[in-house]
Design an enzyme around this catalytic site. Structure first.
Site, PDB file in Angstrom:
ATOM      1  N   HIS A  24       0.845  -1.195   0.000  1.00 34.39           N
ATOM      2  CA  HIS A  24       0.000   0.000   0.000  1.00 34.39           C
ATOM      3  C   HIS A  24       0.881   1.246   0.000  1.00 34.39           C
ATOM      4  CE1 HIS A  24      -3.501  -2.259   1.818  1.00 34.39           C
ATOM      5  NE2 HIS A  24      -2.518  -2.992   2.291  1.00 34.39           N
ATOM      6  N   THR A  26       0.559   5.135   1.979  1.00 31.43           N
ATOM      7  CA  THR A  26      -0.221   5.713   3.081  1.00 31.43           C
ATOM      8  C   THR A  26      -1.192   6.780   2.596  1.00 31.43           C
ATOM      9  OG1 THR A  26       1.554   7.312   3.456  1.00 31.43           O
ATOM     10  CG2 THR A  26       1.569   5.292   4.814  1.00 31.43           C
ATOM     11  N   GLU A  89       2.634  -0.814   4.524  1.00 31.50           N
ATOM     12  CA  GLU A  89       2.319   0.549   4.095  1.00 31.50           C
ATOM     13  C   GLU A  89       3.620   1.283   3.767  1.00 31.50           C
ATOM     14  OE1 GLU A  89      -0.436   2.352   3.694  1.00 31.50           O
ATOM     15  OE2 GLU A  89      -2.026   1.134   4.643  1.00 31.50           O
ATOM     16  N   ASP A 141      -3.722   2.277  -4.882  1.00 31.96           N
ATOM     17  CA  ASP A 141      -2.370   2.267  -4.304  1.00 31.96           C
ATOM     18  C   ASP A 141      -1.709   0.891  -4.416  1.00 31.96           C
ATOM     19  OD1 ASP A 141      -4.346   1.431  -2.222  1.00 31.96           O
ATOM     20  OD2 ASP A 141      -2.625   1.371  -0.857  1.00 31.96           O
TER      21      ASP A 141
HETATM   22 ZN   LIG Z   1      -4.075   0.536   0.589  1.00 35.31          ZN
END
Ligand SMILES: [Zn+2]
Length: 234
Positions: A24, A26, A89, A141
């Site tokens: 991902h 952030t 993340e 993302d």
């Molecule tokens: Zn995400």
């Protein structure tokens, strides 16, 4: 590897083993803001790790616990992606005026962390995925500036040899079949609906980052066919 601990209260019991890795960004301006959110009991979100742009790795949730990063998702027919995955993340402001490539120290730290995770869990290359891969209608993302090719060169994830490409799909129905074989949540309708466009865009963000328009041009179709051929035999 040097880890800094910042425990999040947002996790619960895993229903089974780990066999996926989900990346991902952030989407926030700073690591501090993202850490605050991922550790807020009101927000009800988390990840196992957060990697700052300078390469600092924060551990938020123990790998044995189910972190809350993927939300409503699907891959290869499975819906509890949080239950089966490790979530990482990456600090980045996300799509908008400040979206930028993921810097070298951050990528190097990610490579080290991901290699370590893959050594401890049976995660096949086809299960190293973007949030956008498992939730293409909701998420974009970590996006097309994330260097999946580099990660694959480091032995993490899939990157087919795109210099020797198979022919494109005969029609949209075959393209949808190939995308479903790869793992995407895509209707087998033969129709150019909104979900099909979202899945094509998600594929492009991961495997054809120079063109992310949701329209499967010849090169996109050939790359989809190449990836489908690899997962068919893996
Ligand atoms: Zn995400």
């Amino acid at each position: 590897m040097h880890l800094r601990d910042r425990p999040s209260p947002n996790h619960d019991a895993r229903p089974g083993a780990v066999d996926m890795l989900i990346l991902h960004y952030t989407g926030m301006e700073s690591a501090a803001a993202a850490l605050d959110r991922l550790c807020s009991s009101e927000a009800k979100v988390s990840a196992h790790y957060l990697i700052d742009e300078d390469g600092t790795v924060w551990r938020l949730v123990a790998e044995v616990r189910r972190a809350w990063h993927a939300g409503v998702s699907l891959w290869r027919g499975r819906r509890d992606i949080n239950g089966a995955s490790i979530g990482i993340e990456l600090v980045n402001p996300g799509h908008g005026p400040n979206y930028h490539a993921f810097p070298e120290p951050q990528m190097a730290a990610l490579e080290r962390l991901a290699r370590d995770i893959i050594a401890r869990h049976p995660i096949p290359p086809r299960h190293v995925l973007a949030h956008s891969d498992v939730a293409p209608m909701r998420k974009i993302d970590p996006g097309e500036l994330f260097d999946w090719h580099r990660l694959a060169r480091a032995g993490i994830g899939l990157w087919p040899d795109f210099t020797a490409l198979p022919p494109p799909a005969a029609d949209l129905a075959e393209l949808q079949r190939q995308l479903a074989e790869i793992g995407y949540d895509i209707p087998q309708s033969g129709a150019a609906d909104a979900q099909t466009a979202a899945v094509i865009t998600a594929f492009q963000r991961h495997f054809r980052p120079s063109l992310c328009d949701g329209k499967a041009d010849n090169e996109t179709q050939q790359r989809i066919a190449a990836l489908a051929a690899i997962v068919r035999t893996s």
